[in-house]
Design a protein around this motif. Structure first.
Motif, mmCIF file in Angstrom:
data_model
loop_
_atom_site.group_PDB
_atom_site.id
_atom_site.type_symbol
_atom_site.label_atom_id
_atom_site.label_comp_id
_atom_site.label_asym_id
_atom_site.label_seq_id
_atom_site.Cartn_x
_atom_site.Cartn_y
_atom_site.Cartn_z
ATOM 1 N N ARG A 115 -25.315 15.415 -11.572
ATOM 2 C CA ARG A 115 -24.418 15.820 -12.660
ATOM 3 C C ARG A 115 -23.057 15.133 -12.533
ATOM 4 O O ARG A 115 -22.532 14.574 -13.503
ATOM 5 C CB ARG A 115 -24.242 17.344 -12.636
ATOM 6 N N SER A 116 -22.488 15.171 -11.351
ATOM 7 C CA SER A 116 -21.189 14.529 -11.141
ATOM 8 C C SER A 116 -21.275 13.020 -11.345
ATOM 9 O O SER A 116 -20.354 12.410 -11.906
ATOM 10 C CB SER A 116 -20.676 14.834 -9.729
ATOM 11 N N TYR B 45 -23.362 21.224 -17.553
ATOM 12 C CA TYR B 45 -24.598 20.550 -17.156
ATOM 13 C C TYR B 45 -25.358 19.981 -18.348
ATOM 14 O O TYR B 45 -26.508 19.564 -18.200
ATOM 15 C CB TYR B 45 -25.498 21.516 -16.385
ATOM 16 N N THR B 46 -24.755 19.945 -19.536
ATOM 17 C CA THR B 46 -25.433 19.377 -20.700
ATOM 18 C C THR B 46 -24.847 18.016 -21.033
ATOM 19 O O THR B 46 -23.628 17.851 -21.108
ATOM 20 C CB THR B 46 -25.326 20.298 -21.920
ATOM 21 N N PHE B 47 -25.723 17.046 -21.265
ATOM 22 C CA PHE B 47 -25.335 15.677 -21.582
ATOM 23 C C PHE B 47 -26.134 15.216 -22.799
ATOM 24 O O PHE B 47 -27.351 15.347 -22.829
ATOM 25 C CB PHE B 47 -25.610 14.747 -20.395
ATOM 26 N N ALA C 121 -33.536 16.501 -13.603
ATOM 27 C CA ALA C 121 -32.981 16.852 -14.907
ATOM 28 C C ALA C 121 -34.124 17.132 -15.865
ATOM 29 O O ALA C 121 -35.276 16.762 -15.615
ATOM 30 C CB ALA C 121 -32.112 15.710 -15.451
ATOM 31 N N GLU D 18 -20.982 11.778 -14.910
ATOM 32 C CA GLU D 18 -19.620 11.726 -15.436
ATOM 33 C C GLU D 18 -18.848 10.493 -14.965
ATOM 34 O O GLU D 18 -17.759 10.228 -15.470
ATOM 35 C CB GLU D 18 -18.843 12.973 -15.016
ATOM 36 N N HIS E 165 -19.082 14.820 -22.840
ATOM 37 C CA HIS E 165 -20.493 14.722 -22.473
ATOM 38 C C HIS E 165 -21.342 14.226 -23.637
ATOM 39 O O HIS E 165 -22.547 14.496 -23.701
ATOM 40 C CB HIS E 165 -21.009 16.065 -21.954
ATOM 41 N N HIS F 248 -27.024 26.648 -16.739
ATOM 42 C CA HIS F 248 -25.887 26.700 -15.815
ATOM 43 C C HIS F 248 -26.132 27.670 -14.658
ATOM 44 O O HIS F 248 -25.575 27.497 -13.577
ATOM 45 C CB HIS F 248 -24.618 27.013 -16.601
ATOM 46 N N PRO G 146 -29.226 19.585 -14.836
ATOM 47 C CA PRO G 146 -28.776 18.820 -16.010
ATOM 48 C C PRO G 146 -29.786 18.902 -17.147
ATOM 49 O O PRO G 146 -30.989 18.696 -16.948
ATOM 50 C CB PRO G 146 -28.656 17.394 -15.472
ATOM 51 N N ARG H 299 -29.109 18.009 -7.688
ATOM 52 C CA ARG H 299 -28.757 18.066 -9.105
ATOM 53 C C ARG H 299 -27.259 18.107 -9.350
ATOM 54 O O ARG H 299 -26.757 17.523 -10.324
ATOM 55 C CB ARG H 299 -29.437 19.275 -9.756
#
Length: 386
Positions: free
Chosen positions: A338-339, A136-138, A93, A342, A363, A111, A116, A334
């Motif tokens: 990402r998953s 993909y943004t947190f 990330a 969440e 997010h 994306h 991420p 990655r």
């Protein structure tokens, strides 16, 4: 038998130390000449990484390492850096800095690459409120949608001001704040008497300020970083006392050595700034641990001396959350990380206990209830307004 056990323990430690690192990228505004924000984000990440590695690292013993790039606050450089970092093997990330426009302009590339992008500072709504799916943004930071109502509420409660003028940069960050403020005043019995756009690098803001004051503004909402914020404060301090309106600022000014840049002028202006966290008078074990690390690693004398404190705090918590996601994913892949972000369980962090830090539809790890306002002292300390 005891010798064999000791030998195995030593061998295991050697294998852990020799394990291939897992990398985290940081692309921020280190080359911006007045920046303290990029440095603060790196400090928060480094302290968290040190703790994680001392506890055994990730993925059964692999150490975390940080790979740093300087975008110099230039969007094109940030996008190039993102593409370069995406080529690093086992880099899971990339963290960003304080400039929201770089995040927003990077969204298509993020994306496309499937990497991420972790946000410990930028506040523009579009960083997480966009059409890309899966996202993909947190973010572990504040949002302009929350700040707009907080500005209006603070103006009314602290200054009895309902007629507000706004100074905004002509950027995605400025537009994000304008939309938030327009929505906030509509439901709060307040009024925007006017707004003025400025460009980064403008040498003066006083004419726009005076136009807003003459239009009836009782307080000024300032969306700015430290350079333009310092210009305005010095210009307002030079006016007659009767012409000095309260200034309520977004936190971009705290991303540099604002108090030093404004000097004595800051004491002549009623200036407050939104924040989400303070180390001052914070006696939590996490806060004490981070303050101790700031002193040990960077020579910071006390909690009051930490520059850009939200950058340190947000990056610290976000790094710990990412490490948990790597372990949950069981991989440096990655898409799996990402998953996993969440689906993280509860985490007791520096800012709060995160019951569910992120979900498939949310997010943003923080919420509007973290917001408060602070003032600068003559020594540059950011003291919460109680």
């Amino acid at each position: 038998m005891r010798v064999l056990v000791v030998f195995c323990a030593v061998l295991w430690c050697g294998l852990v130390q020799a394990a291939a690192p897992v990398y985290i990228g940081l692309d921020a505004e280190f080359g911006h000449k007045t920046s303290t924000s990029a440095q603060a984000v790196l400090q928060g990440m480094e302290i968290a990484v040190e703790e994680i590695n001392k506890a055994g690292g990730v993925l059964g013993g692999r150490p975390l390492e940080i790979v740093v790039r300087d975008n110099r606050s230039i969007t094109a450089v940030g996008i190039d850096n993102l593409r370069e970092l995406a080529q690093v093997k086992d880099l899971v990330a990339v963290f960003g800095g304080k400039f929201s426009p770089i995040y927003i302009e990077s969204l298509p590339v993020v994306h496309e690459l499937g990497i991420p992008l972790m946000d410990p500072w930028g506040s523009a709504d579009l960083i997480t409120d966009h059409h890309h799916r899966p996202s993909y943004t947190f973010r572990l930071s504040i949002k302009d949608a929350w700040v707009g109502p907080a500005f209006v509420r603070f103006a009314k409660q602290q200054h009895r001001a309902t007629r507000l003028g706004v100074l905004l940069p002509n950027t995605a960050w400025g537009r994000s704040n304008k939309a938030a403020l327009e929505q906030a005043v509509a439901s709060a019995g307040a009024q925007l008497v006017g707004h003025h756009w400025y460009n980064w690098g403008d040498p003066s803001l006083v004419q726009a300020y005076q136009q807003l004051r003459q239009a009836g503004a009782q307080a000024i909402i300032l969306i700015a970083n430290e350079t333009e914020g310092a210009i305005l404060v010095k210009e307002v301090a030079a006016l007659a006392p009767t012409q000095r309106l309260p200034i309520i600022s977004h936190w971009g000014v705290t991303g540099g050595n604002f108090a030093k840049m404004t000097g004595e002028a800051l004491n002549q202006v009623d200036f407050s700034v939104v924040q989400s966290f303070s180390f001052i008078d914070n006696d939590s074990p996490s806060a004490r641990r981070v303050v101790d690390a700031m002193g040990r690693r960077y020579g910071v004398a006390s909690a009051r001396a930490i520059q850009s404190p939200v950058g340190v705090a947000h990056a610290y918590d976000l790094t710990h959350l990412l490490a948990k996601a790597i372990d949950k994913a069981g991989s440096t892949d990655r898409a799996r990380v990402r998953s996993a972000l969440e689906a993280l369980p509860s985490h007791k962090g520096l800012l709060r206990t995160y019951t569910r830090p992120f979900t498939a539809t949310r997010h943003d790890a923080l919420s509007r209830d973290v917001l408060f306002f602070s003032r600068y002292t003559a020594d540059g300390e950011l003291i919460p307004i109680r």
